[in-house]
Enzyme design. Structure first.
Site, PDB file in Angstrom:
ATOM      1  N   GLU A  78     -10.849   0.642  -4.448  1.00 37.96           N
ATOM      2  CA  GLU A  78     -10.478   1.511  -2.905  1.00 37.96           C
ATOM      3  C   GLU A  78      -8.911   1.661  -3.240  1.00 37.96           C
ATOM      4  OE1 GLU A  78     -10.789  -1.843  -0.039  1.00 37.96           O
ATOM      5  OE2 GLU A  78      -8.826  -2.574  -0.780  1.00 37.96           O
ATOM      6  N   ASP A 110       0.887  -1.232   0.193  1.00 40.60           N
ATOM      7  CA  ASP A 110       0.039   0.017   0.124  1.00 40.60           C
ATOM      8  C   ASP A 110       0.958   1.258   0.014  1.00 40.60           C
ATOM      9  OD1 ASP A 110      -2.132  -1.853   0.523  1.00 40.60           O
ATOM     10  OD2 ASP A 110      -1.962  -1.573   2.535  1.00 40.60           O
TER      11      ASP A 110
END
EC number: 3.2.1.55
Length: 514
Positions: free
Chosen positions: A181, A18
């Site tokens: 997302e 991430d």
């Protein structure tokens, strides 16, 4: 003068998922997810986008909840901090992330990336959020899964602005797999860009999306823009930040699943066509390419390394930044003896498994292969105690020493997989299995773990040293990346008591073999 640097993917063959990335003058900073490990929210530093080193941990501990401290049978495996957003605005660093155990959104600020970092909260819970400071001093946050939201914050970032923007800008509600997302929000040349991750609807494969609007109130138009797995096990490359260089070139740092070793950063060049980003080369991750260094001949500190424990570092826990504890440590239960060169653990509670053991010290495993060794002095453990060297994950395995009826035993145990499905959040409920037990006369031994992650083989083997040779104990063990822990496999130094607390163990001569 700029230095040409060759980029070979993956740029960092370690579990740094991430990623979000920024540039401040000549320096790049990348923040990634650290989940339940502490100190947490690690920031890396680079001058060429290819080579990276540790810059800071944003926090040593978060809220010190019972779950974060492994108390009363509670834990935060698969939770903790996720997907931070890092920004630099008017001389200050900002880091925002949500923690899935506390269901809070945290804001940390600092004048220098090394800290000190000041902690506060943003009212509400914002999954995978991304922060944008606009030119008119308005502040926005994009967040969410499936329905991606854009909200305006108060100028102090304390809460949503009353009467401010609050709307859905992208929806992927009908996706049977992962809906959009992992937001990354930018304003570039007066247009607003949101980069997102999702899975292809017809099969599990991560892909990168981009949506763009002409104004903050305008319609965000776009879709999937990058679909490639680097010919590696069908694992797509997606989710991360974009950044420009001082020369005006653009790059993206996204991650790719690599099985049990974790999610690994991938560097991609970006070109702009009609104000829309084009990732990679002809729709693929290039095998190799070049970047420029802003500091030629800079020498980077390694992200994984050996440790003789003979140096006390200037941080809260005194340890080299290669190390993180599994959950918040109990500071009274560990110490470092830099004169004699060992890390000591003590037990202050009784438990029955490694996952509930406090103060387990971990460091990332290296893709595609790695090994490590450590010497364990278990002469001061008590009956029922277990200590040793672990491949630490939900489906863990370890080689170690236990004591029963005042006798010492060399043991190898694993927690076999009950489900290979990566998307399962359910804990691994298979009972721990002891594969081998050997009575020993001297409770000081050197252990070795060897790991093979290539092509998602994900096997580790455990060995002990005898007469200057390493001998395997127990079978090869299958590890796996699953959502129960949501982290890559790590080397772990651990100790726990099953009958009475109060014993001690010493670890020395940790040797990382790359």
């Amino acid at each position: 003068m700029s230095e040409i640097v060759k980029a070979i993917n993956p740029i960092v063959p370690l579990d740094y998922p991430d990623p979000d990335v920024i540039r401040v003058d000549d320096t790049y900073y990348m923040v990634t997810t650290t989940m339940h490990f502490m100190p947490g929210c690690e920031i890396l530093r680079s001058y060429d986008l290819v080579n990276w080193e540790h810059a800071a941990f944003v926090y040593d501990k978060l809220d010190s909840t019972p779950a974060q401290r492994l108390e009363n049978g509670q834990n935060i495996y698969g939770k903790g901090m996720w997907a931070a957003s890092i920004r630099h605005h008017k001389g200050k660093f900002y880091v925002i992330f949500a923690a899935n155990d506390t269901r809070k959104t945290y804001l940390f600020t600092a004048e220098q990336v090394e800290g000190p970092w000041e902690k506060s909260e943003i009212e509400g819970f914002y999954h995978d959020s991304s922060l944008l400071f606009d030119d008119d001093d308005r502040v926005y946050l994009v967040y969410g899964n499936r329905d991606v939201q854009l909200i305006e914050l108060e100028s102090d970032l304390s809460k949503p602005k009353e009467g401010g923007i609050n709307r859905t800008i992208v929806s992927d509600r009908d996706n049977p797999n992962l809906g959009y997302e992992g937001a990354h929000f930018y304003k570039i040349n007066q247009k607003y860009y949101v980069f997102l991750i999702r899975s292809l609807p017809d099969r599990w494969m991560r892909v990168e999306g981009c949506f763009v609007a002409d104004s903050i109130d305008g319609e965000f138009k776009g879709g999937d823009i990058f679909i490639d797995d680097r010919n590696y096990c069908g694992q797509g490359v997606a989710q991360g930040g974009i950044v420009d260089t001082p020369d005006g070139d653009w790059y993206a740092i996204l991650f790719q699943d690599h099985g049990a070793v974790g999610r690994i950063p991938i560097l991609l060049p970006i070109k702009w066509e009609n104000d829309f980003p084009v990732f990679g080369a002809e729709g693929k991750v290039p095998t190799d390419f070049t970047t420029k260094s802003t500091r030629p001949n800079y020498s980077y500190q390694p992200l994984v390394n050996s440790d003789d424990f003979k140096q006390r570092y200037d941080n809260t826990y005194g340890l080299a930044p290669i190390w993180q504890f599994n959950h918040e440590p109990i500071e009274s239960d560990f110490s470092i003896n830099e004169d004699k060169g060992y890390f000591e653990l003590r037990t202050s509670k009784v438990t029955n498994n490694i996952l509930d053991a406090t103060n387990t010290l971990t460091t990332r495993m290296l893709f595609p292969h790695c090994a490590a060794e450590v010497t364990v002095d278990a002469s001061q453990i008590k009956d029922g105690d277990v200590t040793g060297f672990s491949a630490f994950q939900g489906a863990y395995g370890f080689v170690g020493i236990t004591k029963q009826d005042s006798k010492y035993y060399l043991i190898m145990r694993t927690k076999p997989l009950d489900n290979l499905e990566m998307q399962s959040f359910d804990p691994n409920e298979t009972p721990e299995k002891e594969w081998e037990r050997i009575e020993i006369d001297h409770p000081t031994m050197t252990f070795r773990i060897e790991a093979d992650f290539w092509q998602m083989k994900d096997e580790v083997k455990f060995l002990y040293q005898k007469d200057d040779q390493f001998i395997q104990i127990g079978p090869n063990h299958q590890t796996a990346f699953r959502l129960d822990h949501f982290t890559g496999c790590r080397f772990g130094l651990f100790y726990y008591s099953t009958e009475q607390s109060g014993g001690t163990v010493q670890f020395s001569q940790f040797k990382y073999i790359k």
